[in-house]
Design an enzyme around this catalytic site. Structure first.
Site, mmCIF file in Angstrom:
data_model
loop_
_atom_site.group_PDB
_atom_site.id
_atom_site.type_symbol
_atom_site.label_atom_id
_atom_site.label_comp_id
_atom_site.label_asym_id
_atom_site.label_seq_id
_atom_site.Cartn_x
_atom_site.Cartn_y
_atom_site.Cartn_z
ATOM 1 N N ARG A 34 -27.550 34.503 10.974
ATOM 2 C CA ARG A 34 -27.724 32.485 11.716
ATOM 3 C C ARG A 34 -26.688 32.292 12.111
ATOM 4 O O ARG A 34 -26.992 31.555 13.116
ATOM 5 C CB ARG A 34 -28.775 32.106 9.741
ATOM 6 C CG ARG A 34 -29.390 30.729 10.971
ATOM 7 C CD ARG A 34 -30.443 30.105 9.813
ATOM 8 N NE ARG A 34 -29.169 29.528 8.447
ATOM 9 C CZ ARG A 34 -29.758 29.056 6.955
ATOM 10 N NH1 ARG A 34 -30.828 29.219 7.164
ATOM 11 N NH2 ARG A 34 -28.649 28.666 6.674
ATOM 12 N N LYS B 40 -28.300 26.444 12.734
ATOM 13 C CA LYS B 40 -27.218 25.823 12.051
ATOM 14 C C LYS B 40 -26.569 24.281 12.223
ATOM 15 O O LYS B 40 -25.110 24.824 11.628
ATOM 16 C CB LYS B 40 -27.042 25.711 10.370
ATOM 17 C CG LYS B 40 -27.210 24.650 8.957
ATOM 18 C CD LYS B 40 -27.928 26.286 8.215
ATOM 19 C CE LYS B 40 -27.411 25.551 6.772
ATOM 20 N NZ LYS B 40 -29.275 24.827 6.312
ATOM 21 N N GLU C 125 -40.559 20.056 10.074
ATOM 22 C CA GLU C 125 -39.742 19.582 8.408
ATOM 23 C C GLU C 125 -38.836 18.856 7.522
ATOM 24 O O GLU C 125 -39.293 18.368 8.537
ATOM 25 C CB GLU C 125 -39.019 21.337 8.501
ATOM 26 C CG GLU C 125 -37.821 21.460 9.710
ATOM 27 C CD GLU C 125 -36.542 21.825 9.574
ATOM 28 O OE1 GLU C 125 -35.985 22.686 8.029
ATOM 29 O OE2 GLU C 125 -35.805 22.252 10.566
HETATM 30 C C1 LIG Z 1 -30.304 25.096 5.557
HETATM 31 C C2 LIG Z 1 -31.544 24.009 6.482
HETATM 32 C C3 LIG Z 1 -32.402 24.752 5.695
HETATM 33 C C4 LIG Z 1 -33.031 25.977 4.021
HETATM 34 O O1 LIG Z 1 -32.174 26.792 4.904
HETATM 35 P P1 LIG Z 1 -31.997 27.753 3.644
HETATM 36 O O2 LIG Z 1 -31.498 28.978 4.144
HETATM 37 O O3 LIG Z 1 -33.050 27.956 2.902
HETATM 38 O O4 LIG Z 1 -30.484 27.229 2.629
HETATM 39 C C5 LIG Z 1 -33.649 24.159 5.734
HETATM 40 N N1 LIG Z 1 -33.979 23.291 7.316
HETATM 41 C C6 LIG Z 1 -32.531 22.425 7.691
HETATM 42 C C7 LIG Z 1 -32.908 21.947 9.033
HETATM 43 C C8 LIG Z 1 -31.610 23.419 7.468
HETATM 44 O O5 LIG Z 1 -29.876 22.577 8.240
#
Ligand SMILES: *Cc1c(COP(=O)(O)O)cnc(C)c1O
Length: 360
Positions: A101, A203, A239
């Site tokens: 990622r 991210k 989300e």
């Molecule tokens: C990091 C993140 C998540 C959760 O991801 P994980 O890999 O499960 O920790 C969900 N939504 C957003 C916007 C994120 O930045």
């Protein structure tokens, strides 16, 4: 055991027979705040290549005033955890997924890729160097691992920088739910998190900077989180600021929203696998319309920090949608998903091939 407020010193619990003394920390009293640990991994990208990288005792970063990260926010990050298993091993959960990622984030932000194989090695090396800070089994606490990359080279014209730094630090964090997971109340948010074809799926630090206004406002209004809708039509569920949604239908199907602007949560993808392969539930990744929210039996938010936070109520501009699972406890399916995934992470349940990377 290990409730918050009960001060169990690490000396009493661990560090015996492992050749490594744990730090004296009240593990179960820890919150989710930065606690400096001994070592961090640092690698630099200069002249078109990454150096080998090494552990450092220096927690501070010194960069030029014109560094790309300071001027144009060229940065991304990851988050994962190390756990002590029931049989005393220290493990991480699917770090290769975080490495992949981060590669994807770097490409979208015109940053140099730090190869995922090296990423995993660096994660393991950093955790090993901070082994004394890995909370003991049963404390509910974990060692949070934060890999990140930023443009360290100077840029004043808008373009990608030519120098970057990749770092990983660790910090012990307490049990996410002290005294059990209480369902939260969220609101449908009028601000957008991510544009179609934007950066919602990576991210990037910038996705968080611009969500701060909306979350501070949500808290002021008495809500725990924001439910973001798709920016184009505002009819579909995306989300929250930092966690993906899982919904349980009244006939026990596990549903998660599908969209190109959702961050692909590793926890959510793991839970969907667990639902299907461990619990024999039907799963669906599909568009979820706001109009459907009244039809679900359970709702949860998934991410590394909490695994699953149960949602009890969703408020859409004064209209309250109360999940049948209520405000007292997680719904039964959510609870099963939570217990199975945390069981896998803590070594109580056999993990799928490759999910657990052992540090020792
Ligand atoms: C990091 C993140 C998540 C959760 O991801 P994980 O890999 O499960 O920790 C969900 N939504 C957003 C916007 C994120 O930045």
């Amino acid at each position: 055991m290990a409730r918050s407020g009960v001060c169990r010193r690490s000396r009493d619990l661990e560090g015996v027979g492992t050749g490594m003394e744990k730090k004296e920390i009240d593990w179960s009293g820890l919150g989710f705040e930065y606690v400096q640990t001994d070592k961090r991994f640092v690698a630099n990208y200069r002249n078109g290549a990454w150096d080998e990288g090494a552990l450092s005792g220096d927690a501070n970063v010194v960069i030029n005033e014109c560094a790309g990260v300071l001027q144009y926010s060229q940065s991304c990050f990851e988050g994962l955890k190390a756990y002590t298993t029931e049989d005393g091993r220290i493990v991480t959960f699917r770090p290769d997924m975080n490495g992949q990622r981060m590669e994807d984030s770097c490409k979208r932000l015109e940053m140099p890729v730090f190869p995922k194989e090296k990423f995993v090695e660096a994660v393991l090396q950093t955790v090993k160097a901070n082994e004394a800070y890995v909370p003991p089994y049963g404390s509910g606490a974990t060692l949070y691992i934060r890999p990140y990359m930023f443009a360290s080279g100077s840029v004043i014209g808008v373009k990608p920088a030519s120098e970057y730094q990749f770092r990983i630090f660790t910090t012990p964090v307490g049990p996410y739910f002290k005294g059990g997971a209480k369902p939260i109340t969220i609101r449908v948010c009028d601000y957008d998190r991510a544009a179609p074809n934007g950066t919602g799926h990576i991210k990037a630090g910038l996705n968080y900077a611009m969500s701060l206004y909306a979350i501070v406002d949500a808290h002021k209004q008495g809500y725990d989180e924001n439910m973001y809708l798709d920016a184009a039509t505002r009819t579909k569920v995306e989300e929250t600021g930092g966690a993906n949604f899982l919904f349980i239908t009244k006939d026990n199907k596990v549903v998660t929203p599908k969209s190109g602007s959702i961050l692909p949560s590793i926890t959510r993808r793991s839970l969907m696998y667990v639902a299907k392969e461990y619990l024999g539930l039907e799963t669906e990744e599909r568009e979820v319309y706001k109009e459907e929210l009244t039809e679900f039996a359970e709702c949860g938010l998934c991410g590394t920090a909490a695994v699953i936070s149960p949602v009890g109520k969703i408020v859409d501009h004064g209209k309250e949608i109360c999940l049948p699972s209520g405000m007292e406890a997680m719904g039964p399916v959510t609870q099963k998903l939570y217990d199975t995934l945390t069981g896998i992470q803590m070594g109580r349940i056999k993990a799928p091939e490759g999910w657990i990377q052992e540090i020792r």
